[in-house]
Write a protein that holds these residues in place. Structure first.
Motif, PDB file in Angstrom:
ATOM      1  N   GLU A  20       0.833  -1.188   0.000  1.00 45.46           N
ATOM      2  CA  GLU A  20       0.000   0.000   0.000  1.00 45.46           C
ATOM      3  C   GLU A  20       0.875   1.249   0.000  1.00 45.46           C
ATOM      4  OE1 GLU A  20      -3.122   0.318  -0.222  1.00 45.46           O
ATOM      5  OE2 GLU A  20      -3.869  -1.688   0.086  1.00 45.46           O
ATOM      6  N   ASP A  73      -6.153   8.199   2.971  1.00 49.99           N
ATOM      7  CA  ASP A  73      -7.441   7.715   3.450  1.00 49.99           C
ATOM      8  C   ASP A  73      -8.575   8.653   3.047  1.00 49.99           C
ATOM      9  OD1 ASP A  73      -6.181   5.575   4.558  1.00 49.99           O
ATOM     10  OD2 ASP A  73      -6.282   6.287   6.630  1.00 49.99           O
ATOM     11  N   ASP A  83      -9.142   8.438  -0.646  1.00 48.57           N
ATOM     12  CA  ASP A  83      -9.873   7.216  -1.000  1.00 48.57           C
ATOM     13  C   ASP A  83     -11.362   7.383  -0.724  1.00 48.57           C
ATOM     14  OD1 ASP A  83      -7.681   5.813  -1.876  1.00 48.57           O
ATOM     15  OD2 ASP A  83      -7.388   4.705  -0.014  1.00 48.57           O
ATOM     16  N   GLU A  99      -8.231  -1.975  12.316  1.00 52.77           N
ATOM     17  CA  GLU A  99      -8.508  -2.178  10.895  1.00 52.77           C
ATOM     18  C   GLU A  99      -8.938  -3.612  10.606  1.00 52.77           C
ATOM     19  OE1 GLU A  99      -5.583   1.036   8.680  1.00 52.77           O
ATOM     20  OE2 GLU A  99      -4.724  -0.843   9.413  1.00 52.77           O
ATOM     21  N   ARG A 118      -8.897   0.701   2.886  1.00 52.26           N
ATOM     22  CA  ARG A 118      -8.098  -0.531   2.930  1.00 52.26           C
ATOM     23  C   ARG A 118      -8.774  -1.671   3.701  1.00 52.26           C
ATOM     24  NH1 ARG A 118      -3.418  -0.231   5.722  1.00 52.26           N
ATOM     25  NH2 ARG A 118      -2.545  -1.969   4.567  1.00 52.26           N
ATOM     26  N   ALA A 174       0.009   5.958   3.906  1.00 51.92           N
ATOM     27  CA  ALA A 174      -1.380   6.210   4.262  1.00 51.92           C
ATOM     28  C   ALA A 174      -1.665   7.674   4.536  1.00 51.92           C
ATOM     29  CB  ALA A 174      -1.770   5.374   5.483  1.00 51.92           C
ATOM     30  N   SER A 185     -10.566   5.090   5.997  1.00 51.32           N
ATOM     31  CA  SER A 185      -9.719   4.211   5.200  1.00 51.32           C
ATOM     32  C   SER A 185     -10.520   3.172   4.433  1.00 51.32           C
ATOM     33  CB  SER A 185      -8.704   3.503   6.102  1.00 51.32           C
ATOM     34  OG  SER A 185      -7.886   2.647   5.339  1.00 51.32           O
TER      35      SER A 185
END
Length: 225
Positions: A29, A36, A39, A184, A103, A32, A101
């Motif tokens: 990835e 985030d 995204d 997460e 992810r 970050a 996020s």
């Protein structure tokens, strides 16, 4: 959709897409910081402008593919990654931008799809356990343990992973292969942070027991919640 082509109004499977070697960190990835919010904004924008979803695809496809490849092999990963983004595109209206996020959401979808292939995954690990160490090529996707160990536990660890309950293995590999935090992982799998911590602790304990309790290579590090 052809190789590296973004979706226009819909993502279609990419049977011939060849992402970076999942044995390397090139599919990791991106940083970050700042990504985030970007995204989340792309997801929201894609609800009225479907082509905007291409941003999510380009940023995260390689990492999702690499995660799936380490668990199921490259051939299966091609389908898993494509199906992950198809599902994410279809479900983008349900994504909560306040979560920030994307992810964990993507890894959760991929993990659920991998779960449909749990027998394949078990057979894969057991096949690796029967493979002499010298036949495992350095840098090959079969180094499923690369992020789980320091120095590599090889066949012993592959066999131990095959024996873990699916839920415990999912938590362990999301931490070890995807670098997700407890929070997460909880978002990805719909679990409380405490449940993630207890499953990871149990998985680590079972791996240690399977490896004789003193294997020096096993260093699945704890991550803060």
């Amino acid at each position: 959709m052809t190789e590296h082509s973004p979706p226009t109004t819909r993502i279609t499977p990419m049977a011939h897409h060849h992402p970076p070697d999942p044995g390397s960190r090139s599919g990791a990835e991106p940083d970050a910081s700042g990504s985030d919010a970007s995204d989340a904004a792309a997801i929201v924008r894609s609800r009225r402008e479907p082509a905007a979803f291409a941003e999510i695809f380009h940023r995260h496809f390689a990492a999702i593919h690499g995660y799936a490849a380490r668990r199921l092999g490259v051939d299966a990963a091609d389908d898993i990654a494509a199906e992950t983004f198809l599902a994410a595109f279809d479900k983008r209206g349900r994504f909560d931008p306040d979560r920030g996020s994307v992810r964990p959401w993507l890894y959760g979808i991929a993990t659920r799809l991998i779960g449909l292939h749990r027998r394949t995954e078990g057979r894969r690990y057991r096949a690796l356990a029967r493979t002499p160490a010298e036949r495992l090529q350095d840098g090959h996707e079969d180094r499923v343990t690369a992020r789980v160990t320091a120095g590599g536990a090889g066949a012993d660890l592959a066999d131990a992973l095959a024996g873990l309950p699916r839920g415990d293995r999912d938590v362990l590999l999301l931490v070890a292969l995807a670098d997700l935090t407890y929070e997460e992982v909880g978002q990805a799998l719909g679990l409380k942070t405490g449940t993630v911590a207890s499953r990871l602790h149990r998985a680590r304990r079972r791996l240690r027991e399977s490896l004789g309790g003193t294997h020096p290579a096993l260093i699945v590090e704890e991550k803060p919640a």
